[in-house]
Design an enzyme around this catalytic site. Sequence first.
Site, PDB file in Angstrom:
ATOM      1  N   CYS A 144       0.770  -1.301  -0.064  1.00 51.95           N
ATOM      2  CA  CYS A 144      -0.107  -0.039  -0.092  1.00 51.95           C
ATOM      3  C   CYS A 144       0.710   1.327   0.017  1.00 51.95           C
ATOM      4  O   CYS A 144       0.463   2.032  -0.862  1.00 51.95           O
ATOM      5  CB  CYS A 144      -0.914   0.054   1.104  1.00 51.95           C
ATOM      6  SG  CYS A 144      -0.283   0.270   2.936  1.00 51.95           S
ATOM      7  N   HIS A 191      -2.076   1.647   6.962  1.00 51.88           N
ATOM      8  CA  HIS A 191      -2.538   1.714   5.623  1.00 51.88           C
ATOM      9  C   HIS A 191      -2.407   3.330   5.108  1.00 51.88           C
ATOM     10  O   HIS A 191      -2.516   4.248   5.902  1.00 51.88           O
ATOM     11  CB  HIS A 191      -3.872   1.208   5.334  1.00 51.88           C
ATOM     12  CG  HIS A 191      -4.375   1.160   3.649  1.00 51.88           C
ATOM     13  ND1 HIS A 191      -3.529   0.715   2.973  1.00 51.88           N
ATOM     14  CD2 HIS A 191      -5.331   1.520   3.230  1.00 51.88           C
ATOM     15  CE1 HIS A 191      -4.264   0.568   1.763  1.00 51.88           C
ATOM     16  NE2 HIS A 191      -5.281   1.377   1.923  1.00 51.88           N
ATOM     17  N   ASP A 204      -7.215   4.815  -4.076  1.00 54.92           N
ATOM     18  CA  ASP A 204      -6.305   3.897  -3.455  1.00 54.92           C
ATOM     19  C   ASP A 204      -5.991   2.720  -4.336  1.00 54.92           C
ATOM     20  O   ASP A 204      -6.705   2.091  -5.186  1.00 54.92           O
ATOM     21  CB  ASP A 204      -7.178   3.174  -2.181  1.00 54.92           C
ATOM     22  CG  ASP A 204      -6.377   2.205  -1.262  1.00 54.92           C
ATOM     23  OD1 ASP A 204      -5.164   1.927  -1.635  1.00 54.92           O
ATOM     24  OD2 ASP A 204      -7.091   1.785  -0.439  1.00 54.92           O
TER      25      ASP A 204
END
Length: 313
Positions: free
Chosen positions: A87, A128, A143
């Site tokens: 991520c 994250h 994202d």
Amino acid sequence: MPDLTPAQLEQYYKHIHLPQKDQPTNLSSLDEQDQLKCLIKLLHHQLCYVPFENFDLHYSAVKGVSLDPTFLFHKIVTRASGRGGYCMQNNSFFASVLRTIGFRVRSVGARVSRDFHATEPEYSGWSHQVNIVSIGKERYMVDVGFGNEGPTVPMSLSDESKILQTGDSDQAGYYGQVKAVYDEESQTSSYIYQMSRGGTAPYTPRYSFTKMEFLSQDFEVMSFHVANSRKTMFVQNVICTKFLLAEDGKSIVGDITLNNNVLKERRYGKSEPLAEIQTESDRVQALEKFMGIKMLPEEIAGIQGLPTELKSQ
């Protein structure tokens, strides 16, 4: 992360197979609707050509995760080996692309749900990263680093509509939603990204985030924990997801996902295995055949002796 040079941006467009007509040259010349279309197109191609993966923790002699901009550009683009990152790597890299083009981007932290089936989840600590992109007065959560249950379109922070993520509009579709939450006691606002597998299944939270900007130093600390704690899923598992673009290039129809020794393709909600994986050789060959990921010999050797190594019977 510093902006990319014009030559690097051109390399990136080629790497993600972005058609010439869709390559933005002057974002300020586009109205807000066209800017959003541009963002969607970039997001789709990023997800489909830059995988979400944690191989730096397994197929590596160093076993470390770097967020250095130069390293990320080399690994993702210059090497042309099909590699991506987890991520904080993928989202920080994509933020630099968006800023180079002219988008206003704020990177923020998120807390991931410990149980994706819980309607009242317990969240982890900050682990994250997501990006908030502003277009006019509207803000969108973007994202590119959450695997096959992550959002595949920009998610408005002011519109709680349930949006189709992958598949089609029947029971096979995956739907996502961003829900605003206000805590009376602390007088603070936050947002929850939640999803549903099929239109009738309940929505369950995946992660919570705020609009507070995180610095690169914050992500370095977060990444160190995620990459080094033996309790994290990234240390315990070998994972990779690459989304699948529709033939007309207008939507994402599914994904190919590796979870340790299980490699599956999900297309329009229907899932099927792609390969029988029993050994490390099987896994490495399957990654190249089905996901286009080519690893160096020293990277392949790096997993030897780890609990995640697939050993011959």
